[in-house]
Write a protein that holds these residues in place. Structure first.
Motif, PDB file in Angstrom:
ATOM      1  N   VAL A 274       0.862  -1.173   0.000  1.00  0.00           N
ATOM      2  CA  VAL A 274       0.000   0.000   0.000  1.00  0.00           C
ATOM      3  C   VAL A 274       0.901   1.226   0.000  1.00  0.00           C
ATOM      4  CG1 VAL A 274      -1.791   1.286   1.238  1.00  0.00           C
ATOM      5  CG2 VAL A 274      -1.852  -1.218   1.217  1.00  0.00           C
ATOM      6  N   TRP A 275       0.566   2.158  -0.878  1.00  0.00           N
ATOM      7  CA  TRP A 275       1.350   3.389  -1.054  1.00  0.00           C
ATOM      8  C   TRP A 275       0.455   4.608  -0.953  1.00  0.00           C
ATOM      9  CZ3 TRP A 275       6.553   4.161  -2.144  1.00  0.00           C
ATOM     10  CH2 TRP A 275       7.315   2.997  -2.193  1.00  0.00           C
ATOM     11  N   ASP A 276       0.981   5.675  -0.369  1.00  0.00           N
ATOM     12  CA  ASP A 276       0.326   6.982  -0.341  1.00  0.00           C
ATOM     13  C   ASP A 276       1.167   7.966  -1.133  1.00  0.00           C
ATOM     14  OD1 ASP A 276      -1.818   6.254   1.244  1.00  0.00           O
ATOM     15  OD2 ASP A 276      -0.938   7.010   3.096  1.00  0.00           O
ATOM     16  N   ALA A 277       0.495   8.894  -1.794  1.00  0.00           N
ATOM     17  CA  ALA A 277       1.197   9.960  -2.509  1.00  0.00           C
ATOM     18  C   ALA A 277       0.433  11.267  -2.323  1.00  0.00           C
ATOM     19  CB  ALA A 277       1.317   9.630  -3.986  1.00  0.00           C
ATOM     20  N   THR A 278       1.179  12.333  -2.230  1.00  0.00           N
ATOM     21  CA  THR A 278       0.620  13.678  -2.173  1.00  0.00           C
ATOM     22  C   THR A 278       1.143  14.437  -3.388  1.00  0.00           C
ATOM     23  OG1 THR A 278       0.630  13.623   0.235  1.00  0.00           O
ATOM     24  CG2 THR A 278       0.410  15.773  -0.793  1.00  0.00           C
ATOM     25  N   VAL A 279       0.240  15.105  -4.092  1.00  0.00           N
ATOM     26  CA  VAL A 279       0.614  15.910  -5.252  1.00  0.00           C
ATOM     27  C   VAL A 279       0.338  17.369  -4.911  1.00  0.00           C
ATOM     28  CG1 VAL A 279       0.214  16.363  -7.703  1.00  0.00           C
ATOM     29  CG2 VAL A 279       0.066  14.012  -6.826  1.00  0.00           C
ATOM     30  N   ASN A 280       1.349  18.205  -5.092  1.00  0.00           N
ATOM     31  CA  ASN A 280       1.247  19.621  -4.754  1.00  0.00           C
ATOM     32  C   ASN A 280       1.538  20.492  -5.968  1.00  0.00           C
ATOM     33  OD1 ASN A 280       1.183  18.412  -2.254  1.00  0.00           O
ATOM     34  ND2 ASN A 280       2.475  19.906  -1.272  1.00  0.00           N
ATOM     35  N   ASN A 281       1.022  21.716  -5.925  1.00  0.00           N
ATOM     36  CA  ASN A 281       1.378  22.736  -6.899  1.00  0.00           C
ATOM     37  C   ASN A 281       2.786  23.191  -6.547  1.00  0.00           C
ATOM     38  OD1 ASN A 281       1.778  25.474  -7.936  1.00  0.00           O
ATOM     39  ND2 ASN A 281      -0.383  25.390  -8.503  1.00  0.00           N
ATOM     40  N   GLU A 282       3.707  23.107  -7.487  1.00  0.00           N
ATOM     41  CA  GLU A 282       5.104  23.419  -7.202  1.00  0.00           C
ATOM     42  C   GLU A 282       5.313  24.905  -6.883  1.00  0.00           C
ATOM     43  OE1 GLU A 282       8.512  21.094  -9.109  1.00  0.00           O
ATOM     44  OE2 GLU A 282       8.545  23.022 -10.179  1.00  0.00           O
ATOM     45  N   VAL A 283       4.519  25.781  -7.450  1.00  0.00           N
ATOM     46  CA  VAL A 283       4.674  27.219  -7.224  1.00  0.00           C
ATOM     47  C   VAL A 283       4.096  27.637  -5.878  1.00  0.00           C
ATOM     48  CG1 VAL A 283       4.056  29.521  -8.089  1.00  0.00           C
ATOM     49  CG2 VAL A 283       4.717  27.718  -9.690  1.00  0.00           C
ATOM     50  N   THR A 284       2.869  27.205  -5.589  1.00  0.00           N
ATOM     51  CA  THR A 284       2.188  27.648  -4.367  1.00  0.00           C
ATOM     52  C   THR A 284       2.408  26.716  -3.184  1.00  0.00           C
ATOM     53  OG1 THR A 284       0.140  26.451  -4.838  1.00  0.00           O
ATOM     54  CG2 THR A 284       0.350  28.692  -5.766  1.00  0.00           C
ATOM     55  N   GLY A 285       2.781  25.468  -3.453  1.00  0.00           N
ATOM     56  CA  GLY A 285       2.918  24.473  -2.398  1.00  0.00           C
ATOM     57  C   GLY A 285       1.599  23.859  -1.981  1.00  0.00           C
ATOM     58  N   LYS A 286       0.502  24.357  -2.521  1.00  0.00           N
ATOM     59  CA  LYS A 286      -0.834  23.873  -2.155  1.00  0.00           C
ATOM     60  C   LYS A 286      -1.019  22.417  -2.587  1.00  0.00           C
ATOM     61  CE  LYS A 286      -5.714  24.676  -2.931  1.00  0.00           C
ATOM     62  NZ  LYS A 286      -6.734  25.384  -3.686  1.00  0.00           N
ATOM     63  N   THR A 287      -1.583  21.618  -1.696  1.00  0.00           N
ATOM     64  CA  THR A 287      -1.899  20.220  -2.018  1.00  0.00           C
ATOM     65  C   THR A 287      -3.071  20.194  -2.979  1.00  0.00           C
ATOM     66  OG1 THR A 287      -1.105  19.462   0.128  1.00  0.00           O
ATOM     67  CG2 THR A 287      -2.587  17.987  -1.068  1.00  0.00           C
ATOM     68  N   ILE A 288      -2.878  19.513  -4.103  1.00  0.00           N
ATOM     69  CA  ILE A 288      -3.973  19.401  -5.059  1.00  0.00           C
ATOM     70  C   ILE A 288      -4.484  17.978  -5.193  1.00  0.00           C
ATOM     71  CG2 ILE A 288      -3.293  21.449  -6.363  1.00  0.00           C
ATOM     72  CD1 ILE A 288      -2.242  19.577  -8.524  1.00  0.00           C
ATOM     73  N   GLY A 289      -3.763  17.005  -4.624  1.00  0.00           N
ATOM     74  CA  GLY A 289      -4.239  15.634  -4.717  1.00  0.00           C
ATOM     75  C   GLY A 289      -3.665  14.736  -3.638  1.00  0.00           C
ATOM     76  N   LEU A 290      -4.519  13.888  -3.100  1.00  0.00           N
ATOM     77  CA  LEU A 290      -4.121  12.837  -2.164  1.00  0.00           C
ATOM     78  C   LEU A 290      -4.456  11.514  -2.836  1.00  0.00           C
ATOM     79  CD1 LEU A 290      -5.639  14.358   1.094  1.00  0.00           C
ATOM     80  CD2 LEU A 290      -3.245  14.441   0.340  1.00  0.00           C
ATOM     81  N   PHE A 291      -3.548  10.577  -2.768  1.00  0.00           N
ATOM     82  CA  PHE A 291      -3.659   9.350  -3.543  1.00  0.00           C
ATOM     83  C   PHE A 291      -3.246   8.166  -2.678  1.00  0.00           C
ATOM     84  CE2 PHE A 291      -1.647   6.261  -6.421  1.00  0.00           C
ATOM     85  CZ  PHE A 291      -2.552   6.179  -7.461  1.00  0.00           C
ATOM     86  N   ARG A 292      -3.971   7.071  -2.787  1.00  0.00           N
ATOM     87  CA  ARG A 292      -3.591   5.815  -2.124  1.00  0.00           C
ATOM     88  C   ARG A 292      -3.810   4.692  -3.126  1.00  0.00           C
ATOM     89  NH1 ARG A 292      -4.622   3.653   3.865  1.00  0.00           N
ATOM     90  NH2 ARG A 292      -2.698   4.859   4.072  1.00  0.00           N
ATOM     91  N   CYS A 293      -2.846   3.781  -3.185  1.00  0.00           N
ATOM     92  CA  CYS A 293      -3.025   2.637  -4.077  1.00  0.00           C
ATOM     93  C   CYS A 293      -2.546   1.358  -3.406  1.00  0.00           C
ATOM     94  CB  CYS A 293      -2.326   2.838  -5.412  1.00  0.00           C
ATOM     95  SG  CYS A 293      -0.543   2.779  -5.349  1.00  0.00           S
ATOM     96  N   THR A 294      -3.139   0.266  -3.845  1.00  0.00           N
ATOM     97  CA  THR A 294      -2.744  -1.070  -3.421  1.00  0.00           C
ATOM     98  C   THR A 294      -2.143  -1.768  -4.623  1.00  0.00           C
ATOM     99  OG1 THR A 294      -4.545  -1.156  -1.810  1.00  0.00           O
ATOM    100  CG2 THR A 294      -3.549  -3.261  -2.454  1.00  0.00           C
ATOM    101  N   GLN A 295      -0.970  -2.351  -4.424  1.00  0.00           N
ATOM    102  CA  GLN A 295      -0.279  -3.083  -5.468  1.00  0.00           C
ATOM    103  C   GLN A 295      -0.326  -4.568  -5.124  1.00  0.00           C
ATOM    104  OE1 GLN A 295       0.523  -1.298  -7.924  1.00  0.00           O
ATOM    105  NE2 GLN A 295       1.521   0.582  -7.344  1.00  0.00           N
ATOM    106  N   ILE A 296      -0.581  -5.392  -6.110  1.00  0.00           N
ATOM    107  CA  ILE A 296      -0.495  -6.838  -5.942  1.00  0.00           C
ATOM    108  C   ILE A 296       0.901  -7.268  -6.375  1.00  0.00           C
ATOM    109  CG2 ILE A 296      -1.329  -9.093  -6.730  1.00  0.00           C
ATOM    110  CD1 ILE A 296      -4.055  -7.800  -7.161  1.00  0.00           C
ATOM    111  N   VAL A 297       1.589  -8.004  -5.526  1.00  0.00           N
ATOM    112  CA  VAL A 297       2.917  -8.517  -5.836  1.00  0.00           C
ATOM    113  C   VAL A 297       2.746  -9.783  -6.668  1.00  0.00           C
ATOM    114  CG1 VAL A 297       5.088  -9.358  -4.883  1.00  0.00           C
ATOM    115  CG2 VAL A 297       3.845  -7.512  -3.710  1.00  0.00           C
ATOM    116  N   LEU A 298       3.453  -9.849  -7.787  1.00  0.00           N
ATOM    117  CA  LEU A 298       3.341 -10.971  -8.729  1.00  0.00           C
ATOM    118  C   LEU A 298       4.553 -11.899  -8.591  1.00  0.00           C
ATOM    119  CD1 LEU A 298       2.246  -8.919 -11.846  1.00  0.00           C
ATOM    120  CD2 LEU A 298       0.765 -10.136 -10.239  1.00  0.00           C
ATOM    121  N   TYR A 299       4.274 -13.214  -8.592  1.00  0.00           N
ATOM    122  CA  TYR A 299       5.325 -14.217  -8.481  1.00  0.00           C
ATOM    123  C   TYR A 299       5.316 -15.121  -9.685  1.00  0.00           C
ATOM    124  CZ  TYR A 299       5.844 -12.680  -3.707  1.00  0.00           C
ATOM    125  OH  TYR A 299       6.064 -11.913  -2.591  1.00  0.00           O
TER     126      TYR A 299
END
Length: 135
Positions: free
Chosen positions: A110-135
């Motif tokens: 499970v991963w979290d990511a935050t995406v921000n506006n580089e100029v203002t620093g304002k958060t524009i997106g919060l993201f969470r994803c689940t990855q399945i590990v492949l064998y």
């Protein structure tokens, strides 16, 4: 730029990440940082940043991060689920993303990511994803 981040630039040649102009500024085990300069092709017809552009940056950062913590015997991974909360937008400049691992299991990550506006620093997106590990 870390050696790992530089390897991502080479690995994405010919892929959607390259087409979108995603850049990787730092990477280490369990953490990836990247950015994207906003160009006209990143915008929705209304002139604002397309949600898919934000999600592409976040999901790709999490995917590259997933590679840093895969079990040794794993052959790869795939995104199973993702959730994005978009809190703002942009028309110009750049956006940046920081992705961090939340859970590393034998079969999932499970991963979290935050995406921000580089100029203002304002958060524009919060993201969470689940990855399945492949064998």
């Amino acid at each position: 730029m870390s050696e790992l981040a530089e390897s991502y630039r080479r690995d994405q040649a010919g892929s959607l990440a390259e087409l979108l102009g995603l850049e990787w500024t730092d990477a280490e085990r369990g953490r990836v940082e990247g950015r994207c300069v906003i160009r006209p092709h990143h915008l929705a017809p209304n002139g604002y940043l397309h949600a898919a552009s934000v999600i592409a940056l976040a999901d790709t950062a999490c995917g590259y991060g997933c590679r840093t913590v895969l079990p040794e015997e794993a052959k790869g991974f795939t995104t199973a689920e993702l959730k994005a909360n978009l809190l703002g937008t942009a028309r110009e400049g750049a956006i940046y993303c920081i992705a961090t691992v939340v859970h590393t299991g034998r079969t999932t990550q499970v991963w979290d990511a935050t995406v921000n506006n580089e100029v203002t620093g304002k958060t524009i997106g919060l993201f969470r994803c689940t990855q399945i590990v492949l064998y």
